[in-house]
Enzyme design. Structure first.
Site, PDB file in Angstrom:
ATOM      1  N   HIS A  16     -25.602 -10.091  29.149  1.00 22.89           N
ATOM      2  CA  HIS A  16     -25.919 -10.585  30.449  1.00 22.89           C
ATOM      3  C   HIS A  16     -25.335  -9.810  31.712  1.00 22.89           C
ATOM      4  O   HIS A  16     -26.113  -9.755  32.562  1.00 22.89           O
ATOM      5  CB  HIS A  16     -25.309 -12.213  30.420  1.00 22.89           C
ATOM      6  CG  HIS A  16     -25.576 -12.958  29.561  1.00 22.89           C
ATOM      7  ND1 HIS A  16     -24.854 -13.932  28.876  1.00 22.89           N
ATOM      8  CD2 HIS A  16     -27.064 -13.473  29.143  1.00 22.89           C
ATOM      9  CE1 HIS A  16     -25.621 -14.720  27.922  1.00 22.89           C
ATOM     10  NE2 HIS A  16     -26.866 -14.649  28.258  1.00 22.89           N
ATOM     11  N   LYS A  40     -28.290 -30.075  25.760  1.00 20.59           N
ATOM     12  CA  LYS A  40     -27.623 -29.233  25.101  1.00 20.59           C
ATOM     13  C   LYS A  40     -25.918 -29.500  25.326  1.00 20.59           C
ATOM     14  O   LYS A  40     -25.608 -30.041  26.273  1.00 20.59           O
ATOM     15  CB  LYS A  40     -27.733 -27.636  25.314  1.00 20.59           C
ATOM     16  CG  LYS A  40     -28.855 -26.951  24.971  1.00 20.59           C
ATOM     17  CD  LYS A  40     -28.784 -25.555  25.238  1.00 20.59           C
ATOM     18  CE  LYS A  40     -30.089 -24.630  24.866  1.00 20.59           C
ATOM     19  NZ  LYS A  40     -29.847 -23.274  25.362  1.00 20.59           N
ATOM     20  N   ARG A  89     -34.085  -8.659  23.883  1.00 19.80           N
ATOM     21  CA  ARG A  89     -33.437  -8.365  23.134  1.00 19.80           C
ATOM     22  C   ARG A  89     -34.105  -7.727  21.764  1.00 19.80           C
ATOM     23  O   ARG A  89     -33.984  -6.420  21.617  1.00 19.80           O
ATOM     24  CB  ARG A  89     -32.262  -9.126  22.562  1.00 19.80           C
ATOM     25  CG  ARG A  89     -31.059  -9.198  23.294  1.00 19.80           C
ATOM     26  CD  ARG A  89     -30.128 -10.390  22.958  1.00 19.80           C
ATOM     27  NE  ARG A  89     -30.971 -11.745  22.915  1.00 19.80           N
ATOM     28  CZ  ARG A  89     -30.349 -13.019  22.810  1.00 19.80           C
ATOM     29  NH1 ARG A  89     -29.190 -13.186  22.558  1.00 19.80           N
ATOM     30  NH2 ARG A  89     -31.214 -13.996  22.998  1.00 19.80           N
ATOM     31  N   SER A 127     -24.459 -15.443  22.955  1.00 19.11           N
ATOM     32  CA  SER A 127     -23.545 -16.281  23.036  1.00 19.11           C
ATOM     33  C   SER A 127     -23.247 -17.036  21.798  1.00 19.11           C
ATOM     34  O   SER A 127     -21.767 -17.232  21.768  1.00 19.11           O
ATOM     35  CB  SER A 127     -23.928 -17.171  24.361  1.00 19.11           C
ATOM     36  OG  SER A 127     -24.441 -16.721  25.474  1.00 19.11           O
TER      37      SER A 127
HETATM   38  P1  ADP Z   1     -31.160 -19.431  27.476  1.00 18.20           P
HETATM   39  O1  ADP Z   1     -30.472 -20.712  27.028  1.00 18.20           O
HETATM   40  O2  ADP Z   1     -32.134 -19.706  28.947  1.00 18.20           O
HETATM   41  O3  ADP Z   1     -31.835 -18.347  26.463  1.00 18.20           O
HETATM   42  P2  ADP Z   1     -29.204 -17.643  27.710  1.00 18.20           P
HETATM   43  O4  ADP Z   1     -27.775 -17.790  28.389  1.00 18.20           O
HETATM   44  O5  ADP Z   1     -28.962 -17.553  26.072  1.00 18.20           O
HETATM   45  O6  ADP Z   1     -30.005 -18.603  28.223  1.00 18.20           O
HETATM   46  O7  ADP Z   1     -29.981 -16.045  28.001  1.00 18.20           O
HETATM   47  C1  ADP Z   1     -30.536 -16.050  29.315  1.00 18.20           C
HETATM   48  C2  ADP Z   1     -31.028 -14.858  29.398  1.00 18.20           C
HETATM   49  O8  ADP Z   1     -30.358 -13.409  29.126  1.00 18.20           O
HETATM   50  C3  ADP Z   1     -32.374 -14.837  28.380  1.00 18.20           C
HETATM   51  O9  ADP Z   1     -33.531 -14.075  29.107  1.00 18.20           O
HETATM   52  C4  ADP Z   1     -31.718 -13.985  27.444  1.00 18.20           C
HETATM   53  O10 ADP Z   1     -32.968 -13.436  26.558  1.00 18.20           O
HETATM   54  C5  ADP Z   1     -31.150 -13.012  28.116  1.00 18.20           C
HETATM   55  N1  ADP Z   1     -29.947 -12.199  27.024  1.00 18.20           N
HETATM   56  C6  ADP Z   1     -29.150 -13.002  26.325  1.00 18.20           C
HETATM   57  N2  ADP Z   1     -28.445 -12.178  25.686  1.00 18.20           N
HETATM   58  C7  ADP Z   1     -28.579 -10.922  26.066  1.00 18.20           C
HETATM   59  C8  ADP Z   1     -28.160  -9.772  26.036  1.00 18.20           C
HETATM   60  N3  ADP Z   1     -27.143  -9.538  24.881  1.00 18.20           N
HETATM   61  N4  ADP Z   1     -28.412  -8.762  26.744  1.00 18.20           N
HETATM   62  C9  ADP Z   1     -29.409  -8.674  27.759  1.00 18.20           C
HETATM   63  N5  ADP Z   1     -29.956 -10.176  27.795  1.00 18.20           N
HETATM   64  C10 ADP Z   1     -29.581 -10.962  27.295  1.00 18.20           C
END
Ligand code: ADP
Length: 160
Positions: A16, A40, A89, A127
């Protein structure tokens, strides 16, 4: 330009953070918007997630951190963002991300969604994987910012 980067960030990973840094250099400003999803039950409270992101992005200019519930397009409008930033990803992300992007465009064609491909070395990160590793006492320092690693340790120790 200002981009809105919405997500659950439960918790923020280095993947992120990489996206936020690259978003900043591309667009100048990134508003990281933490979703309060009533469907959630997150490991970290909204306040904890906001604090983690604020600390982990303190070295960056042009980042603001906020929270929202409801529609992403409304949040983008409220913060005067011109585009929505999301990360990809792998192919497994693609279908879901495309669905959200189309939905958002159908709600408000004003906002384009821009996808950045994840840094290859962070493409395995999510996450939930981070929480799984931390739950069983694994090392997470190469996966999350220091502030999050500390919070994960505290969270799973107190859950024992
Ligand atoms: P959501 O519940 O909205 O998917 P996340 O926190 O899981 O929220 O992810 C937010 C955004 O960050 C999404 O677009 C996801 O694809 C992206 N994302 C998640 N993990 C990674 C990562 N390792 N690298 C880059 N982007 C990521």
């Amino acid at each position: 330009m200002r981009a809105l980067y919405p997500g659950s960030f439960d918790p923020l990973t280095l993947g992120h953070l990489d996206l936020i840094e690259r978003g900043c250099s591309l667009f100048g400003e990134v508003v990281v918007a933490v979703l309060q999803n009533p469907g959630k039950s997150p490991a970290f409270s909204l306040d904890q997630r906001l604090e983690q992101i604020t600390q982990a992005t303190s070295h960056l200019h042009g980042v603001t951190v906020t929270n929202f519930n409801g529609l992403t397009v409304n949040c983008a409008r409220e913060h005067d963002a011109q585009l929505i930033l999301r990360g990809l990803r792998a192919m497994s992300d693609f279908e879901y991300e495309l669905q959200i992007a189309h939905t958002n465009r159908s709600l408000d064609a004003e906002f384009e969604t821009i996808f950045l491909s994840t840094a290859a070395h962070y493409s395995f990160l999510s996450s939930s994987v981070v929480k799984e590793v931390a739950r069983f006492g694994g090392r997470v320092e190469h996966m999350v910012p220091a502030v999050v690693a500390e919070d994960l340790k505290r969270f799973f120790n107190s859950a024992l």
